[in-house]
Design a protein around this motif. Structure first.
Motif, PDB file in Angstrom:
ATOM      1  N   ALA A 249      10.788  42.706  41.117  1.00 33.22           N
ATOM      2  CA  ALA A 249       9.974  43.277  40.040  1.00 33.22           C
ATOM      3  C   ALA A 249       8.565  43.598  40.533  1.00 33.22           C
ATOM      4  CB  ALA A 249       9.922  42.298  38.867  1.00 33.22           C
ATOM      5  N   ALA A 250       8.010  42.731  41.387  1.00 33.59           N
ATOM      6  CA  ALA A 250       6.676  42.982  41.940  1.00 33.59           C
ATOM      7  C   ALA A 250       6.685  44.213  42.835  1.00 33.59           C
ATOM      8  CB  ALA A 250       6.194  41.762  42.715  1.00 33.59           C
ATOM      9  N   ALA A 251       7.730  44.378  43.653  1.00 33.78           N
ATOM     10  CA  ALA A 251       7.840  45.556  44.509  1.00 33.78           C
ATOM     11  C   ALA A 251       7.974  46.821  43.680  1.00 33.78           C
ATOM     12  CB  ALA A 251       9.033  45.407  45.454  1.00 33.78           C
ATOM     13  N   ASN A 252       8.698  46.736  42.571  1.00 31.28           N
ATOM     14  CA  ASN A 252       8.919  47.905  41.721  1.00 31.28           C
ATOM     15  C   ASN A 252       7.638  48.431  41.086  1.00 31.28           C
ATOM     16  OD1 ASN A 252      11.646  48.095  42.196  1.00 31.28           O
ATOM     17  ND2 ASN A 252      12.244  46.902  40.388  1.00 31.28           N
ATOM     18  N   ARG A 253       6.630  47.582  41.006  1.00 33.70           N
ATOM     19  CA  ARG A 253       5.383  48.028  40.386  1.00 33.70           C
ATOM     20  C   ARG A 253       4.678  49.101  41.214  1.00 33.70           C
ATOM     21  NH1 ARG A 253       5.071  42.564  38.369  1.00 33.70           N
ATOM     22  NH2 ARG A 253       3.940  41.776  40.197  1.00 33.70           N
ATOM     23  N   ALA A 254       5.110  49.290  42.459  1.00 33.33           N
ATOM     24  CA  ALA A 254       4.488  50.298  43.321  1.00 33.33           C
ATOM     25  C   ALA A 254       5.101  51.680  43.137  1.00 33.33           C
ATOM     26  CB  ALA A 254       4.608  49.886  44.790  1.00 33.33           C
ATOM     27  N   VAL A 255       6.202  51.778  42.377  1.00 31.69           N
ATOM     28  CA  VAL A 255       6.904  53.056  42.223  1.00 31.69           C
ATOM     29  C   VAL A 255       7.196  53.309  40.753  1.00 31.69           C
ATOM     30  CG1 VAL A 255       7.941  52.894  44.525  1.00 31.69           C
ATOM     31  CG2 VAL A 255       9.178  51.973  42.555  1.00 31.69           C
ATOM     32  N   SER A 256       7.681  54.514  40.472  1.00 30.65           N
ATOM     33  CA  SER A 256       8.067  54.841  39.098  1.00 30.65           C
ATOM     34  C   SER A 256       9.358  54.116  38.733  1.00 30.65           C
ATOM     35  CB  SER A 256       8.269  56.348  38.958  1.00 30.65           C
ATOM     36  OG  SER A 256       9.424  56.753  39.684  1.00 30.65           O
ATOM     37  N   ARG A 257       9.662  54.070  37.452  1.00 32.54           N
ATOM     38  CA  ARG A 257      10.886  53.408  37.010  1.00 32.54           C
ATOM     39  C   ARG A 257      12.120  54.067  37.623  1.00 32.54           C
ATOM     40  NH1 ARG A 257      12.891  49.978  33.274  1.00 32.54           N
ATOM     41  NH2 ARG A 257      14.933  50.443  32.397  1.00 32.54           N
ATOM     42  N   ALA A 258      12.097  55.388  37.727  1.00 31.84           N
ATOM     43  CA  ALA A 258      13.256  56.093  38.280  1.00 31.84           C
ATOM     44  C   ALA A 258      13.501  55.728  39.746  1.00 31.84           C
ATOM     45  CB  ALA A 258      13.062  57.599  38.147  1.00 31.84           C
ATOM     46  N   GLU A 259      12.424  55.368  40.476  1.00 32.72           N
ATOM     47  CA  GLU A 259      12.556  55.030  41.888  1.00 32.72           C
ATOM     48  C   GLU A 259      12.776  53.534  42.119  1.00 32.72           C
ATOM     49  OE1 GLU A 259       9.469  57.539  44.336  1.00 32.72           O
ATOM     50  OE2 GLU A 259       8.599  56.997  42.387  1.00 32.72           O
ATOM     51  N   SER A 260      12.718  52.744  41.079  1.00 26.39           N
ATOM     52  CA  SER A 260      12.711  51.292  41.236  1.00 26.39           C
ATOM     53  C   SER A 260      14.097  50.746  41.589  1.00 26.39           C
ATOM     54  CB  SER A 260      12.204  50.625  39.957  1.00 26.39           C
ATOM     55  OG  SER A 260      13.086  50.876  38.882  1.00 26.39           O
ATOM     56  N   ILE A 261      14.079  49.567  42.174  1.00 22.80           N
ATOM     57  CA  ILE A 261      15.306  48.852  42.530  1.00 22.80           C
ATOM     58  C   ILE A 261      15.887  48.249  41.261  1.00 22.80           C
ATOM     59  CG2 ILE A 261      16.245  46.895  43.817  1.00 22.80           C
ATOM     60  CD1 ILE A 261      13.916  47.337  45.837  1.00 22.80           C
ATOM     61  N   ARG A 262      17.114  48.626  40.941  1.00 27.00           N
ATOM     62  CA  ARG A 262      17.743  48.136  39.709  1.00 27.00           C
ATOM     63  C   ARG A 262      18.796  47.065  39.984  1.00 27.00           C
ATOM     64  NH1 ARG A 262      14.380  48.385  36.913  1.00 27.00           N
ATOM     65  NH2 ARG A 262      15.731  48.082  35.118  1.00 27.00           N
TER      66      ARG A 262
ATOM     67  N   VAL B 231      18.717  59.728  47.863  1.00 25.81           N
ATOM     68  CA  VAL B 231      18.828  60.576  46.674  1.00 25.81           C
ATOM     69  C   VAL B 231      19.916  59.990  45.790  1.00 25.81           C
ATOM     70  CG1 VAL B 231      19.234  62.879  45.772  1.00 25.81           C
ATOM     71  CG2 VAL B 231      18.110  62.602  47.992  1.00 25.81           C
ATOM     72  N   THR B 232      19.540  59.518  44.620  1.00 28.36           N
ATOM     73  CA  THR B 232      20.502  58.910  43.704  1.00 28.36           C
ATOM     74  C   THR B 232      21.374  59.990  43.063  1.00 28.36           C
ATOM     75  OG1 THR B 232      19.053  59.034  41.770  1.00 28.36           O
ATOM     76  CG2 THR B 232      18.812  57.104  43.204  1.00 28.36           C
ATOM     77  N   SER B 233      22.406  59.554  42.376  1.00 29.88           N
ATOM     78  CA  SER B 233      23.315  60.511  41.734  1.00 29.88           C
ATOM     79  C   SER B 233      22.615  61.305  40.644  1.00 29.88           C
ATOM     80  CB  SER B 233      24.519  59.772  41.147  1.00 29.88           C
ATOM     81  OG  SER B 233      24.099  58.790  40.209  1.00 29.88           O
ATOM     82  N   GLY B 234      21.496  60.779  40.155  1.00 34.84           N
ATOM     83  CA  GLY B 234      20.734  61.510  39.145  1.00 34.84           C
ATOM     84  C   GLY B 234      19.709  62.453  39.746  1.00 34.84           C
ATOM     85  N   GLY B 235      19.654  62.533  41.088  1.00 35.40           N
ATOM     86  CA  GLY B 235      18.752  63.462  41.750  1.00 35.40           C
ATOM     87  C   GLY B 235      17.381  62.901  42.067  1.00 35.40           C
ATOM     88  N   THR B 236      17.155  61.611  41.821  1.00 40.08           N
ATOM     89  CA  THR B 236      15.858  61.006  42.130  1.00 40.08           C
ATOM     90  C   THR B 236      15.757  60.704  43.616  1.00 40.08           C
ATOM     91  OG1 THR B 236      15.704  60.003  39.931  1.00 40.08           O
ATOM     92  CG2 THR B 236      14.322  59.058  41.670  1.00 40.08           C
ATOM     93  N   SER B 237      14.654  61.110  44.243  1.00 42.99           N
ATOM     94  CA  SER B 237      14.420  60.801  45.657  1.00 42.99           C
ATOM     95  C   SER B 237      13.638  59.496  45.763  1.00 42.99           C
ATOM     96  CB  SER B 237      13.646  61.934  46.341  1.00 42.99           C
ATOM     97  OG  SER B 237      14.412  63.119  46.360  1.00 42.99           O
ATOM     98  N   VAL B 238      14.134  58.596  46.587  1.00 41.38           N
ATOM     99  CA  VAL B 238      13.513  57.283  46.756  1.00 41.38           C
ATOM    100  C   VAL B 238      13.183  57.091  48.228  1.00 41.38           C
ATOM    101  CG1 VAL B 238      13.767  54.785  46.472  1.00 41.38           C
ATOM    102  CG2 VAL B 238      14.841  56.354  44.822  1.00 41.38           C
ATOM    103  N   ALA B 239      11.903  56.887  48.545  1.00 43.75           N
ATOM    104  CA  ALA B 239      11.487  56.546  49.910  1.00 43.75           C
ATOM    105  C   ALA B 239      11.518  55.031  50.034  1.00 43.75           C
ATOM    106  CB  ALA B 239      10.092  57.083  50.193  1.00 43.75           C
ATOM    107  N   PRO B 240      12.406  54.474  50.853  1.00 38.91           N
ATOM    108  CA  PRO B 240      12.610  53.019  50.849  1.00 38.91           C
ATOM    109  C   PRO B 240      11.516  52.209  51.512  1.00 38.91           C
ATOM    110  CG  PRO B 240      14.024  54.040  52.484  1.00 38.91           C
ATOM    111  CD  PRO B 240      13.354  55.158  51.742  1.00 38.91           C
ATOM    112  N   ALA B 241      10.720  52.819  52.402  1.00 37.35           N
ATOM    113  CA  ALA B 241       9.799  52.040  53.234  1.00 37.35           C
ATOM    114  C   ALA B 241       8.825  51.198  52.410  1.00 37.35           C
ATOM    115  CB  ALA B 241       9.040  52.959  54.178  1.00 37.35           C
ATOM    116  N   ALA B 242       8.202  51.800  51.401  1.00 40.07           N
ATOM    117  CA  ALA B 242       7.195  51.071  50.622  1.00 40.07           C
ATOM    118  C   ALA B 242       7.813  49.903  49.866  1.00 40.07           C
ATOM    119  CB  ALA B 242       6.505  52.021  49.649  1.00 40.07           C
ATOM    120  N   LEU B 243       8.995  50.123  49.302  1.00 39.17           N
ATOM    121  CA  LEU B 243       9.670  49.047  48.575  1.00 39.17           C
ATOM    122  C   LEU B 243      10.046  47.912  49.521  1.00 39.17           C
ATOM    123  CD1 LEU B 243      11.943  51.269  46.306  1.00 39.17           C
ATOM    124  CD2 LEU B 243      10.247  49.631  45.455  1.00 39.17           C
TER     125      LEU B 243
END
Length: 644
Positions: free
Chosen positions: A557-570, A477-489
């Motif tokens: 960037a290729a991995a990020n295409r599987a998730v929303s921008r808010a969930e992406s690796i920055r 859970v990021t500081s902005g409240g976004t939940s990120v499931a790491p397994a798919a990334l």
């Protein structure tokens, strides 16, 4: 409940203990080849033991255990790699009604002390002197421990000699009173979030998980009328490895043991033993794919391999649509291309795995759809399944003839699966564990009205196929409240040839980040293929470093295409050393210990986020920290410790 699925009941519950099937097979087909081992690590010949020979060795060891004072219900730890003696000793324990406590040989001294004490082990069988050095210093603090036996010091022969005067009828009477509900194994969980817990698994639960797989799928990969052959290399300290062992013994398959998990040892064992079915975890299948690609590139056939791999995936996807009733199957052009690559590429790839493998199984974590389609396309159908230590192995599997890549299949016969409102997978069925040893509160926390709360997140589709999306405790859970499931990334990152490991972090941080380790052999091969720039050695090094950062940034960037921008690796950082079991960063089953990784890698994580300075409308890096380089690529900020 959000979704629910169940499968028809099994024909009947297993009777007796696990050792009974071995004795029955030896009585019915004494000459059946059952176990195989190599005399030496590089030997091409395999020594084969028949069912009668294995039974006699188990009987001799069982007599020795009785003579040594091991009583029914007592626990004996086995701290060894996947080798022939593990199977024989384990079945000897089950023959006399004792309970096996598997311990990975790479476990630390503190971990070993905890498990031996928690399980109140009466004895421990260790493999070699290194394991003795781990166990020895803690023996004084273990009052229940009476024996330490060492395999490489002749423990099996000594025990067999010790029991020479024990009557076979005594062993037979002890075996016959072992009931299906008796505990067979105390298997410790991975301990990714704390102390490992000992799961009490009954003979009936372990047998049920194997029998339904054998009945519903077969798991042999062999043509009709031929005996299946399986290479066991997964750790028997993990329930998946135990399930493979049980499948082979209960199904009458020829099982070979390969204790070394190096790429060279596994490749040699596959070529010489030539299994018909391959049981693995996704990381092994990912490694095989990358090795195929690397070998093709070395031979100057990299582009050919890429085209063949794309055709294999397209062909498998078309076949999947046909068997699921959603498409006509491969068209003429695709069939012709596939046939051309079958002659020039696919059969060579299968030959590297021994040439006889036609079916494989994957477990431990979800397998990516792309990798599953690739293997199916080259002629090796991978059945992805799902299970936990608490379920004595698999509870789902791809149904034969109705496989759907990207899922872990459907519930096994007799098993029910639900997905709760919060996305957690719940399981009920005959293979559930009896509880955590000495941890009633922990048991009550996961067993609710007969349902096991797995801690895994997933979903069920309309046909009952299960897709696992991650672990509840792993959700960031990021500081902005976004939940990120790491397994798919993480899964998508690992498919890149240069990436060895990936762990997503970001709890309480402004965005998700990734810690990445590289595959040294792939990186060396990649560097050799770079066009050298003009200039001195320093210029060449800078060119290589920049090119490497750009390549990994593309993978992110290729991995990020599987998730929303808010969930992406920055942000991400490339680490100079891999995560490993020895440093406590991986469990024995190679799952990441996320809390420990976050602690050990705290300086890298802090530096990674400190260099990312958010500004209105756009994020920009604040500049490199000492010893690091930073750049922005596709809005991903990159940190890499120089490894030269």
């Amino acid at each position: 409940m959000r979704d629910s699925a169940s499968a028809p009941e099994t024909a009947g519950a297993p009777a007796g203990g696990l050792a009974d099937r071995l004795f029955e097979t030896a009585e019915r087909t004494p000459a059946l080849p059952l176990l195989a081992r190599r005399p030496g690590p590089d030997g091409a010949d395999w020594e084969v033991r028949t069912a009668a020979e294995v039974r006699d060795e188990v009987l001799g060891l069982a007599k020795g255990l009785i003579a040594a004072g091991i009583a029914p219900g007592e626990r004996v730890a086995i701290m060894a790699r996947t080798r022939y003696e593990w199977t024989v000793f384990g079945y000897a324990l089950w023959t006399v009604g004792a309970e096996a406590v598997p311990i990975h040989p790479a476990s630390s001294r503190d971990q070993v002390a905890w498990m031996l004490r928690d399980a109140h082990c009466a004895a421990v069988l260790v493999e070699d002197e290194r394991c003795v050095m781990t166990v020895g210093p803690v023996c004084a603090s273990l009052p229940a421990l009476r024996h330490v036996w060492q395999l490489d010091a002749g423990a099996c022969a000594e025990l067999t000699a010790l029991g020479a005067d024990v009557a076979a009828a005594t062993v037979d009477s002890m075996r016959r009173i072992v009931l299906p509900e008796a505990t067979a194994v105390v298997a410790y969980t991975s301990g990714t979030t704390g102390r490992p817990l000992g799961c009490a698994l009954s003979h009936g639960a372990l047998a049920a998980a194997c029998d339904v797989l054998l009945d519903g799928w077969g798991g042999t990969g062999a043509p009709p009328g031929e005996q299946g052959a399986v290479l066991a290399f997964l750790p028997f300290s993990h329930v998946y490895g135990l399930m493979v062992q049980g499948l082979c013994v209960r199904g009458g398959l020829l099982m070979a043991h390969e204790p070394e998990l190096t790429e060279a040892a596994l490749a040699s064992a596959l070529r010489t033993f030539r299994p018909t079915c391959f049981y693995a975890v996704p990381s092994v299948l990912e490694g095989i794919y990358k090795n195929f690609l690397r070998s093709a590139e070395r031979a100057g056939r990299g582009a050919l391999f890429e085209r063949a791999a794309a055709t294999a995936r397209d062909f498998a996807e078309a076949q999947e649509r046909r068997r699921l009733g959603t498409g006509p199957g491969p068209g003429l052009d695709l069939r012709m291309r596939h046939a051309r690559y079958e002659r020039s590429v696919y059969r060579r790839l299968r030959a590297a795995l021994g040439g006889r493998v036609r079916r494989a199984a994957s477990g431990g974590s979800p397998l990516s759809r792309e990798l599953s389609l690739f293997f199916e396309g080259i002629g090796i159908h991978v059945h992805d399944g799902y299970g936990l230590t608490e379920t004595a192995g698999g509870v789902t599997m791809q149904p034969l003839g109705r496989e759907k890549s990207g899922t872990v299949g459907k519930a096994l016969p007799g098993t029910e699966i639900r997905v709760a409102g919060d996305g957690e997978i719940l399981v009920r069925g005959p293979s559930l564990f009896q509880g955590y040893v000495g941890a009633a509160d922990a048991t009550r926390a996961v067993l609710r009205d007969g349902w096991l709360a797995t801690g895994d997140l997933g979903r069920l589709d309309d046909e009952g196929y299960v897709t696992v999306t991650g672990r509840k405790k792993d959700v960031i859970v990021t500081s902005g409240g976004t939940s990120v499931a790491p397994a798919a990334l993480e899964q998508r990152l690992r498919t890149h040839p240069l990436v060895h490991q990936a762990v997503v972090v970001g709890d309480g941080r402004p965005c998700a980040g990734a810690l990445i380790t590289l595959d040294p052999e792939s990186v060396a091969h990649w560097r050799a293929g770079l066009a050298p720039p003009d200039g001195d050695a320093g210029a060449r090094e800078a060119h290589e470093e920049n090119a490497l950062r750009e390549e990994i940034a593309r993978a992110v960037a290729a991995a990020n295409r599987a998730v929303s921008r808010a969930e992406s690796i920055r942000v991400f950082s490339i680490l100079p050393e891999p995560f490993d079991v020895a440093r406590g960063l991986l469990t024995p089953s190679l799952d990441p210990r996320r809390a420990e990784i976050a602690r050990v890698c705290a300086p890298e994580i802090d530096a990674m986020y400190a260099a990312r300075s958010p500004r209105p409308g756009r994020d920009r890096p604040a500049g490199p920290t000492a010893g690091e380089d930073w750049e922005e690529s596709d809005n991903v900020f990159v940190s890499r410790r120089r490894t030269r």
